[in-house]
Write a protein that holds these residues in place. Sequence first.
Motif: not given
Length: 231
Positions: A81-85
Amino acid sequence: MDIGIIGSGTVARTLAAKLLELGHSVMISSRDTSLAKDLGRRGTLPSADDFAAAQRELGREAAAGSFADAAVHGEVVINATAGGHSLEALEAAGAANLAGKILVDLANALDFSGGMPPTLLFCNTDSLAERIQAAFPEARVVKTLNTANAVVMVDPARLGEPTTMFVAGDDREAKEWVRTELLESWFGWRQVLDVGDITAARGLEMWMPLWLRLMGATGTPWFNLRIVTAS
């Protein structure tokens, strides 16, 4: 092997396609598997359902499901996933579904709120991988592959000469499996370096700002590090 991938973006699909090509059963995941992804100027990514259907037409064992479905499906789980999520997605996957499993974390927690180039959400004294391990103490978190482009992740030979991939984590057996199976046997990495426990993920993740600058300077995302030591 049954593999669950948390995520359905470009990185997730690149890994999934390679693993499916190798004969594994793979489920990618999304909050809504029927929705296409808007990539802005890069166009539109077909839905996770469409990706899985296209792979099945090739005779491969592909599926799309929820984050929890993918976590249940996988004997090994990959966070793409995108790391912020990532933490939010893994919470939806479910701690019980991740317990005891190797959780390969290849995400980078980038903050685009200030524009380009992005900064890191966690650095210096913390990392995304450490936060994942703390949030899911029964998962066997291994940080790897986040230092390379997705195509290079699954096909390092594309670069024409051997380069280096790294692993970090607290579970030695999990790191050894990731090194020998996922990296060396499946993807063809010839030089894999164990850089230590999960706190070593700080350095691996802090490589990303320089990686982005190098991509701009070289004009390609297809490059990687090679560690050379004196004899």
